[in-house]
Design a protein around this motif. Structure first.
Motif, PDB file in Angstrom:
ATOM      1  N   PRO A  15      -2.586  30.151   2.386  1.00 57.72           N
ATOM      2  CA  PRO A  15      -4.053  30.617   1.462  1.00 57.72           C
ATOM      3  C   PRO A  15      -3.780  30.511   0.014  1.00 57.72           C
ATOM      4  CG  PRO A  15      -3.828  31.565   2.967  1.00 57.72           C
ATOM      5  CD  PRO A  15      -2.103  31.386   3.053  1.00 57.72           C
ATOM      6  N   ASP A  16      -2.650  30.797  -0.686  1.00 58.17           N
ATOM      7  CA  ASP A  16      -2.375  30.758  -1.948  1.00 58.17           C
ATOM      8  C   ASP A  16      -1.770  29.376  -2.263  1.00 58.17           C
ATOM      9  OD1 ASP A  16      -3.163  33.599  -2.157  1.00 58.17           O
ATOM     10  OD2 ASP A  16      -0.946  34.420  -1.502  1.00 58.17           O
ATOM     11  N   GLY A  17      -1.761  28.727  -1.475  1.00 63.53           N
ATOM     12  CA  GLY A  17      -1.444  27.306  -2.029  1.00 63.53           C
ATOM     13  C   GLY A  17       0.193  26.501  -2.350  1.00 63.53           C
ATOM     14  N   VAL A  29       6.271  14.944   7.437  1.00 66.20           N
ATOM     15  CA  VAL A  29       5.200  14.841   6.148  1.00 66.20           C
ATOM     16  C   VAL A  29       5.919  14.485   4.237  1.00 66.20           C
ATOM     17  CG1 VAL A  29       3.114  15.958   7.384  1.00 66.20           C
ATOM     18  CG2 VAL A  29       5.004  17.349   6.255  1.00 66.20           C
ATOM     19  N   ALA A  30       7.710  14.289   5.300  1.00 61.84           N
ATOM     20  CA  ALA A  30       7.866  13.769   4.051  1.00 61.84           C
ATOM     21  C   ALA A  30       7.063  12.663   3.337  1.00 61.84           C
ATOM     22  CB  ALA A  30       9.720  13.716   4.770  1.00 61.84           C
ATOM     23  N   ASP A  31       6.710  11.814   3.553  1.00 58.10           N
ATOM     24  CA  ASP A  31       6.645  10.583   3.727  1.00 58.10           C
ATOM     25  C   ASP A  31       4.986  11.075   2.791  1.00 58.10           C
ATOM     26  OD1 ASP A  31       4.977  10.567   5.822  1.00 58.10           O
ATOM     27  OD2 ASP A  31       4.286   8.808   5.761  1.00 58.10           O
ATOM     28  N   VAL A  32       4.870  12.068   2.843  1.00 60.77           N
ATOM     29  CA  VAL A  32       3.532  12.709   2.174  1.00 60.77           C
ATOM     30  C   VAL A  32       3.182  12.904   0.031  1.00 60.77           C
ATOM     31  CG1 VAL A  32       1.212  13.605   2.286  1.00 60.77           C
ATOM     32  CG2 VAL A  32       2.211  13.427   4.601  1.00 60.77           C
ATOM     33  N   GLY A  33       3.252  11.964  -0.139  1.00 60.26           N
ATOM     34  CA  GLY A  33       3.099  12.290  -1.852  1.00 60.26           C
ATOM     35  C   GLY A  33       2.003  13.045  -2.272  1.00 60.26           C
ATOM     36  N   ASP A  34       1.746  12.453  -3.562  1.00 60.10           N
ATOM     37  CA  ASP A  34       0.297  12.870  -4.431  1.00 60.10           C
ATOM     38  C   ASP A  34      -0.498  12.363  -4.045  1.00 60.10           C
ATOM     39  OD1 ASP A  34       2.088  14.932  -6.111  1.00 60.10           O
ATOM     40  OD2 ASP A  34       2.521  13.590  -7.246  1.00 60.10           O
ATOM     41  N   ASP A  35      -0.512  10.903  -4.049  1.00 57.88           N
ATOM     42  CA  ASP A  35      -1.634  10.364  -4.345  1.00 57.88           C
ATOM     43  C   ASP A  35      -1.801  10.314  -2.685  1.00 57.88           C
ATOM     44  OD1 ASP A  35      -1.234   8.923  -5.977  1.00 57.88           O
ATOM     45  OD2 ASP A  35      -0.149   6.667  -5.645  1.00 57.88           O
ATOM     46  N   GLU A  36      -1.212  10.799  -0.989  1.00 61.72           N
ATOM     47  CA  GLU A  36      -1.581  11.126   0.103  1.00 61.72           C
ATOM     48  C   GLU A  36      -2.096  12.610   0.037  1.00 61.72           C
ATOM     49  OE1 GLU A  36       0.896   7.562   0.513  1.00 61.72           O
ATOM     50  OE2 GLU A  36       1.464   9.976  -0.335  1.00 61.72           O
ATOM     51  N   TYR A 291      -3.268  23.593  -4.867  1.00 61.99           N
ATOM     52  CA  TYR A 291      -1.458  23.547  -4.691  1.00 61.99           C
ATOM     53  C   TYR A 291      -1.649  22.109  -5.681  1.00 61.99           C
ATOM     54  CZ  TYR A 291       2.668  20.905  -2.964  1.00 61.99           C
ATOM     55  OH  TYR A 291       3.932  20.222  -2.863  1.00 61.99           O
ATOM     56  N   LEU A 292      -2.560  21.634  -5.185  1.00 65.69           N
ATOM     57  CA  LEU A 292      -2.401  20.192  -6.254  1.00 65.69           C
ATOM     58  C   LEU A 292      -2.552  20.106  -7.761  1.00 65.69           C
ATOM     59  CD1 LEU A 292      -5.145  18.065  -4.088  1.00 65.69           C
ATOM     60  CD2 LEU A 292      -2.511  17.366  -4.432  1.00 65.69           C
ATOM     61  N   THR A 293      -3.412  21.013  -8.699  1.00 64.73           N
ATOM     62  CA  THR A 293      -4.102  21.560  -9.909  1.00 64.73           C
ATOM     63  C   THR A 293      -2.312  22.172 -10.131  1.00 64.73           C
ATOM     64  OG1 THR A 293      -4.898  23.895  -8.796  1.00 64.73           O
ATOM     65  CG2 THR A 293      -5.813  21.561  -9.679  1.00 64.73           C
ATOM     66  N   GLY A 294      -1.730  23.125  -9.396  1.00 65.04           N
ATOM     67  CA  GLY A 294      -0.389  23.515  -9.853  1.00 65.04           C
ATOM     68  C   GLY A 294       0.476  22.820  -9.395  1.00 65.04           C
ATOM     69  N   ASP A 299      -6.343  17.004 -12.254  1.00 60.85           N
ATOM     70  CA  ASP A 299      -6.613  17.520 -13.275  1.00 60.85           C
ATOM     71  C   ASP A 299      -7.987  18.073 -13.379  1.00 60.85           C
ATOM     72  OD1 ASP A 299      -7.037  15.007 -14.244  1.00 60.85           O
ATOM     73  OD2 ASP A 299      -6.213  14.322 -15.355  1.00 60.85           O
ATOM     74  N   GLU A 300      -8.565  18.409 -14.731  1.00 58.27           N
ATOM     75  CA  GLU A 300     -10.124  18.166 -14.502  1.00 58.27           C
ATOM     76  C   GLU A 300     -10.651  17.358 -14.287  1.00 58.27           C
ATOM     77  OE1 GLU A 300     -11.051  20.194 -17.860  1.00 58.27           O
ATOM     78  OE2 GLU A 300     -10.177  21.982 -17.471  1.00 58.27           O
ATOM     79  N   ALA A 301     -10.347  16.207 -14.633  1.00 57.26           N
ATOM     80  CA  ALA A 301     -10.359  14.537 -14.353  1.00 57.26           C
ATOM     81  C   ALA A 301     -10.806  13.914 -13.629  1.00 57.26           C
ATOM     82  CB  ALA A 301      -9.698  13.827 -15.579  1.00 57.26           C
ATOM     83  N   GLY A 302      -9.663  14.052 -12.571  1.00 52.25           N
ATOM     84  CA  GLY A 302      -9.444  13.845 -11.225  1.00 52.25           C
ATOM     85  C   GLY A 302     -10.197  14.551 -10.616  1.00 52.25           C
ATOM     86  N   GLU A 303     -11.005  16.270 -10.910  1.00 51.73           N
ATOM     87  CA  GLU A 303     -11.333  16.855  -9.656  1.00 51.73           C
ATOM     88  C   GLU A 303     -12.317  16.683 -10.111  1.00 51.73           C
ATOM     89  OE1 GLU A 303     -13.407  19.631  -7.468  1.00 51.73           O
ATOM     90  OE2 GLU A 303     -11.090  18.839  -7.638  1.00 51.73           O
TER      91      GLU A 303
END
Length: 363
Positions: A15-17, A29-36, A291-294, A299-303
């Motif tokens: 829950p804390d990311g 899920v080894a193939d799951v990168g940032d894009d996924e 998790y993604l921001t950490g 980033d802010e633009a992506g969000e």
């Protein structure tokens, strides 16, 4: 497939990311990168936005009813992303995130809840059966479809979505009997959201629901249903088992319905504010965002881009809903059967005569 110990569940993202190891599941899920991960995140955000917009439409009198999925986004998005396009989905009335990810037209999604259609989309367009209101019935449909896939020697599979309450229905148990007996390539996906309408899960399941399936000869796994990675891994494992001829798998995704059962329900009558607050701390979207921001993957633009996309989708839903033309009375008889027949035509004529007896009635 491991059957987890009672009370425990597989978790890859806390829950804390924080990303944690889960032997036996990490490789899936080894193939799951940032894009996924960003794609999973965006689908969850949009699914929630669709849900909140539809709830607002009901409160404003634009639709008659809506079954919220608030809090169950990871369970639905993670599992449907594990499927191939040719796999067939059999859901209940709450799997609108699944339908969105499979490409359902938004206006079509909302039309049945506005009363403009007798059913939803064409199932074969997106590989998703229309919503099943009868609790648990879709599990039988999923098994029948899977048996057909096996008899056709296809490696396509099916998945049945249902809630914790449905596991007390005969249909789900009968479906598991057939699935085990015929080694049907089907996934039983139970979203344990802790309430069958107003009844807490503890009143009907004194042990984890996943513990029931092995009694039918079906391996099961219990996962954190608010962890999109754990759900994705477990569903990929189950899909691989089904495709390789190893038969059905039962997944219990432990999640929480943060909204009402439907918009006609008042959950404050059967659960406490403290309970809801505790589950909000386990929010599936918040943990993936953290998790993604950490990690620097969002980033802010992506969000801002994700939020803008979700707002555009919500506008499409609202505009499509309000743009629907009112159905005409005699349209009720359209598409009841594949071919016209005298019995239906007689009923249509009788109803047309009844309407014509009023001023301005349709004839």
């Amino acid at each position: 497939m491991l059957l987890t110990h009672s009370g425990e569940y597989v978790q890859l993202l806390t829950p804390d990311g924080e990303r944690v190891a889960a032997p036996g599941f990490d490789p899936w899920v080894a193939d799951v990168g940032d894009d996924e991960l960003r794609s999973l995140y965006e689908d969850m955000v949009i699914s929630r936005r669709i849900d909140t917009e539809a709830t607002a439409l009901q409160r404003q009198g634009e639709i008659g009813l809506w079954p919220p999925l608030l809090g169950q986004e990871a369970a639905q998005v993670g599992s449907v992303h594990a499927l191939r396009r040719a796999d067939f989905v059999f859901g209940s009335y709450r799997e609108n995130a699944v339908a969105y990810c499979r490409g359902v037209d938004l206006t079509t999604m909302i039309s049945v809840w506005r009363g403009n259609a007798n059913t939803g989309w064409n199932p074969y367009d997106i590989g998703v059966a229309t919503p099943a209101i009868i609790i648990g019935a879709q599990s039988l449909h999923a098994v029948g479809y899977a048996m057909g896939c096996r008899f056709d020697e296809s490696d396509d599979i099916s998945i049945a979505y249902f809630g914790d309450g449905a596991t007390s229905q005969g249909d789900v148990n009968e479906a598991m009997v057939f699935a085990a007996s015929y080694a049907a390539p089907v996934i039983f996906f139970c979203q344990n959201n802790h309430y069958a309408i107003s009844e807490p899960v503890g009143l009907q399941a004194v042990k984890p629901i996943a513990d029931r399936a092995p009694g039918f000869g079906i391996p099961s796994v219990r996962v954190d249903g608010n962890d999109v990675l754990a759900v994705l891994a477990a569903t990929r494992i189950a899909a691989d088992r089904a495709r390789s001829g190893q038969g059905p798998t039962f997944i219990e995704a432990v999640t929480y319905r943060m909204g009402a059962h439907t918009t006609s329900d008042d959950p404050t009558r059967y659960r406490t504010d403290e309970e809801l607050a505790a589950w909000r701390e386990k929010d599936p979207i918040d943990r993936l965002r953290t998790y993604l921001t950490g990690s620097g993957a969002l980033d802010e633009a992506g969000e801002a881009e994700v939020q803008a996309h979700s707002d555009r989708i919500a506008k499409q839903l609202r505009d499509g809903c309000r743009g629907l033309a009112d159905p005409q009375p005699l349209e009720f008889f359209d598409a009841v059967y594949a071919e016209p027949n005298a019995h239906l035509e007689r009923q249509r004529n009788q109803y047309a005569a009844y309407l014509a007896s009023f001023d301005g009635g349709e004839s």
